[in-house]
Design an enzyme around this catalytic site. Structure first.
Site, PDB file in Angstrom:
ATOM      1  N   GLY A 208     -18.203  -8.614  -2.116  1.00 47.81           N
ATOM      2  CA  GLY A 208     -17.099  -9.036  -1.249  1.00 47.81           C
ATOM      3  C   GLY A 208     -15.911  -8.091  -1.360  1.00 47.81           C
ATOM      4  O   GLY A 208     -15.194  -7.869  -0.397  1.00 47.81           O
ATOM      5  N   HIS A 269      -9.730  -5.799   5.425  1.00 47.77           N
ATOM      6  CA  HIS A 269      -8.908  -5.623   4.227  1.00 47.77           C
ATOM      7  C   HIS A 269      -8.773  -4.137   3.881  1.00 47.77           C
ATOM      8  O   HIS A 269      -9.767  -3.414   3.781  1.00 47.77           O
ATOM      9  CB  HIS A 269      -9.577  -6.397   3.085  1.00 47.77           C
ATOM     10  N   GLU A 321      -4.191  -8.748   4.509  1.00 46.24           N
ATOM     11  CA  GLU A 321      -3.892  -7.629   3.615  1.00 46.24           C
ATOM     12  C   GLU A 321      -4.526  -6.359   4.181  1.00 46.24           C
ATOM     13  O   GLU A 321      -5.093  -5.551   3.459  1.00 46.24           O
ATOM     14  CB  GLU A 321      -4.430  -7.869   2.205  1.00 46.24           C
ATOM     15  N   GLU A 337       0.053  -2.342   1.015  1.00 48.36           N
ATOM     16  CA  GLU A 337      -0.141  -2.590  -0.416  1.00 48.36           C
ATOM     17  C   GLU A 337      -0.205  -1.269  -1.195  1.00 48.36           C
ATOM     18  O   GLU A 337      -0.815  -0.296  -0.745  1.00 48.36           O
ATOM     19  CB  GLU A 337      -1.452  -3.381  -0.590  1.00 48.36           C
ATOM     20  N   CYS A 405      -3.071  -6.500  -9.129  1.00 41.88           N
ATOM     21  CA  CYS A 405      -3.852  -5.290  -8.849  1.00 41.88           C
ATOM     22  C   CYS A 405      -2.967  -4.047  -8.747  1.00 41.88           C
ATOM     23  O   CYS A 405      -3.357  -2.969  -9.186  1.00 41.88           O
ATOM     24  CB  CYS A 405      -4.663  -5.470  -7.577  1.00 41.88           C
TER      25      CYS A 405
HETATM   26  O1  FUB Z   1      -8.894  -8.969  -4.555  1.00 36.98           O
HETATM   27  C1  FUB Z   1      -8.423  -8.094  -5.557  1.00 36.98           C
HETATM   28  C2  FUB Z   1      -7.155  -7.440  -5.105  1.00 36.98           C
HETATM   29  O2  FUB Z   1      -6.178  -8.448  -4.892  1.00 36.98           O
HETATM   30  C3  FUB Z   1      -7.222  -6.704  -3.796  1.00 36.98           C
HETATM   31  O3  FUB Z   1      -7.615  -5.381  -3.880  1.00 36.98           O
HETATM   32  C4  FUB Z   1      -5.828  -6.818  -3.333  1.00 36.98           C
HETATM   33  O4  FUB Z   1      -5.663  -6.514  -1.983  1.00 36.98           O
HETATM   34  C5  FUB Z   1      -5.494  -8.230  -3.672  1.00 36.98           C
HETATM   35  O5  FUB Z   1      -6.008  -9.082  -2.706  1.00 36.98           O
HETATM   36 ZN    ZN Z   2      -2.905  -4.046  -5.168  1.00 40.39          ZN
END
Ligand code: FUB
Ligand code: ZN
Length: 619
Positions: A208, A269, A321, A337, A405
């Site tokens: 995922g 994403h 995101e 991000e 992250c």
């Molecule tokens: O799902 C792990 C991390 O958290 C993703 O890479 C970020 O975008 C945040 O959703």
């Molecule tokens: Zn991040």
């Protein structure tokens, strides 16, 4: 000053080459791969821009992040509980193990250039906890071990392979830094567990959150075990075939709409996409197969021409995101991000390796100096997750995040920047991709070439490259001509030289001898940049860029920020300010009787809180 219409996302020349490789320094190179980067562990950063940042990273960022994992949150404790060493229940998010792995990876990189026995022994003790938490069959994920273990491998969005990917990267980094296999062995056990469970004739799985694919290629390169490469390729091939557990409506979010070779537009994403494309490029290089390249080209064009901010940030939408419509690049509501900007660096490096085209390094550099670097405060202990291009005054870095992250990402990225400076190829070429004061030694068949780069980049465009081959020999030095640079001169030992231009590299082909000095002078004027007219948010606005640095205006310098306006007659002055924001070139803009001050975007929100904008009204 020039008013340049920069099609948001850079000028792109679709030129391809097919030259046969290369004098490489790694077995992993293939004929598809045009160059092989020199590993950061062979590169000593010596300049005034990055070196202080790396020291702050070693002295502040690592401690701050490890403290968060150990004391402020339960990331380390979760492993101790899973190992049965203390009592307790899991606390945190499903993917929290990955943040600790990324901190360990960054700490390992840092150890290579800044040996620190106390830090190393701290890492050893964390690694023994991680190792003790591993299940006998190799599985390792504290969320399921401390929760309902019968639910492991039932939901493809639960980040089990994502965590394994980060574990692999950390294990390799620690092994390279110290020669110790402790964490690498844990990673191999987990990878072997996955390899036994999933694959041709075994269970089907679609990660995922991509990441394991690129990590498995790294693991293959370190171990030379083909199983990991095969698994990486197999995982890529599972996408787009109705194999996943998620709602079909979410396929787009997970890059699962079509088989990866058929991807046409970037969507879903942002961070997941970056890791996926990096993995596709890595697998292509490693198996020497061009199948994914047309898709990678299409996706690169799509993101760079229609979905990338001037800062190299991507993923404008908070909702997923990730990506929305073409040219939908809001400023104050930008998501952007930090991890996605770092992802752009990773992917563009791989594209450059595959194509040998400096246009990828232009994007890499844009994301690195702007979108990614903004993710960390000058003090090294505060982080942005979201990187807007305008603020009403209430967006600030934080010491950590629930989903952490980005702090851990930036902490593993900074000490690895040496990876992006130099490369070699078997056509007897040395590639200089980034202008960063540094030293390295390049080993070639029968020769060894010391390189010393001196520069005050990104503030000034003069680069001195001292080339010291052990034996006088003919080879090529390829200097990347950045997309922003329109005027330059280049000389060797004080004499102008003829260069050949290929795919945004200036090539000097000559017999080099000890003591040769290349002087490369790039004119670095203030550029007034307009966005692509289809970006509604930037209509009637301009921004300032100088060299690779994108500028912004902060309220602390500009009381009249709300009404700020520049025009064609505005006069700009660039001044080096050694005591401002850790040393920057500040730009003042004289527009009529108003004077505005611009600072590098990456440095915003390091002083008194207030409004900020990258794009300024223009009449
Ligand atoms: O799902 C792990 C991390 O958290 C993703 O890479 C970020 O975008 C945040 O959703
Ligand atoms: Zn991040």
């Amino acid at each position: 000053m020039r008013d340049k219409r920069l099609k948001l996302a850079a000028v792109i020349l679709l030129i391809s080459i097919a030259w046969v490789p290369a004098f490489s320094n790694t077995k992993a190179s293939s004929f598809l791969q045009k160059n092989v980067p020199i590993n950061f562990s062979q590169v000593k950063i010596t300049d005034d821009f990055w070196q202080p940042r790396l020291l702050t990273h070693a002295n502040v960022t690592l401690q701050a992040g490890l403290n968060q994992c150990e004391n402020e949150t339960q990331r380390i404790k979760n492993f101790a509980i899973a190992a049965g060493l203390i009592k307790g229940v899991f606390k945190g998010f499903v993917y929290d193990d990955s943040d600790l792995y990324k901190m360990l990876e960054g700490a390992s990189y840092s150890l290579m250039n800044n040996p620190n026995p106390a830090l190393e022994s701290k890492l050893d003790s964390i690694i023994s906890l991680i190792s003790a938490a591993q299940m006998p069959d190799g599985y390792l994920m504290t969320y399921f071990e401390l929760g309902d273990i019968t639910k492991r491998w039932t939901d493809m969005n639960m980040h089990e392979m994502y965590c394994c990917g980060h574990l692999i990267e950390a294990g390799i980094a620690y092994y390279n830094a110290t020669g110790k296999r402790s964490l690498l062995n844990v990673a191999i056990n987990y990878a072997n567990h996955i390899d036994k469970t999933f694959g041709e004739g075994k269970r089907v799985w679609v990660p995922g959150h991509e990441e394991i694919e690129l990590a498995l290629v790294k693991l293959y390169r370190v171990t030379q075990d083909q199983r990991y490469l095969k698994l990486a390729k197999w995982l890529l091939e599972q996408r787009g075939h109705n194999n996943a557990t998620w709602d079909p409506a979410d396929k787009d979010y997970y890059q699962d709409l079509v088989p990866v070779k058929d991807l046409k537009k970037i969507s879903g994403h942002a961070v997941r996409s970056m890791y996926l494309f990096t993995g596709m490029a890595d697998v292509s290089s490693a198996i020497n197969d061009t199948t994914y390249l047309p898709a990678l080209d299409r996706l690169w064009d799509d993101v760079v021409k229609t979905k990338m901010y001037i800062t190299g940030g991507i993923g404008s939408s908070k909702v997923n995101e990730g990506f929305s419509e073409d040219y939908d690049l809001p400023n104050e509501d930008a998501y952007c991000e930090t991890c996605a900007s770092v992802g752009m660096v990773l992917w563009n490096q791989r594209m450059n390796m595959l194509k040998g085209d400096g246009k990828y390094v232009d994007v890499l550099e844009r994301s690195m100096y702007n979108g990614a670097l903004a993710g960390i405060s000058l003090s090294g202990d505060r982080f942005f997750y979201v990187n807007p291009l305008a603020s009403s005054g209430n967006h600030h870095r934080k010491a950590w995040y629930g989903t952490a992250c980005c702090p851990s990402q930036i902490s593993r990225f900074l000490p690895s920047i040496g990876n992006y400076i130099y490369a070699t190829s078997t056509d007897n070429s040395i590639w200089v991709n980034l202008y960063i004061g540094s030293e390295t030694t390049i080993k070639t068949a029968g020769n060894s070439i010391d390189l010393k780069q001196e520069t005050t980049y990104p503030w000034y465009g003069k680069v001195t490259l001292r080339v010291n081959p052990q034996k006088s020999k003919a080879f090529k030095v390829k200097l990347r001509l950045p997309g922003w640079c329109k005027k330059y001169d280049i000389s060797v030992n004080g004499h102008p030289v003829k260069t050949q231009m290929e795919l945004h590299y200036l090539i000097i082909n000559r017999k080099w001898k000890k003591g040769d000095v290349v002087t490369f002078n790039m004119d670095m004027p203030v550029e007034v940049v307009a966005a692509d007219p289809r970006v509604k948010a930037d209509a009637g606005k301009r921004t300032i860029q100088r060299g690779p640095i994108v500028y912004c205006m902060e309220e602390v310098d500009n009381k009249s920020i709300d009404s700020a306006k520049i025009d064609a007659s505005t006069q700009y002055t660039a001044t080096f300010e050694p005591d401002l924001l850790g040393s920057v070139v500040e730009i003042t803009a004289k527009a009529g009787n108003q004077v505005y001050t611009f600072i590098p975007y990456y440095a915003w929100d390091n002083r008194q809180a207030g409004k900020m904008k990258v794009w300024v009204d223009y009449k």
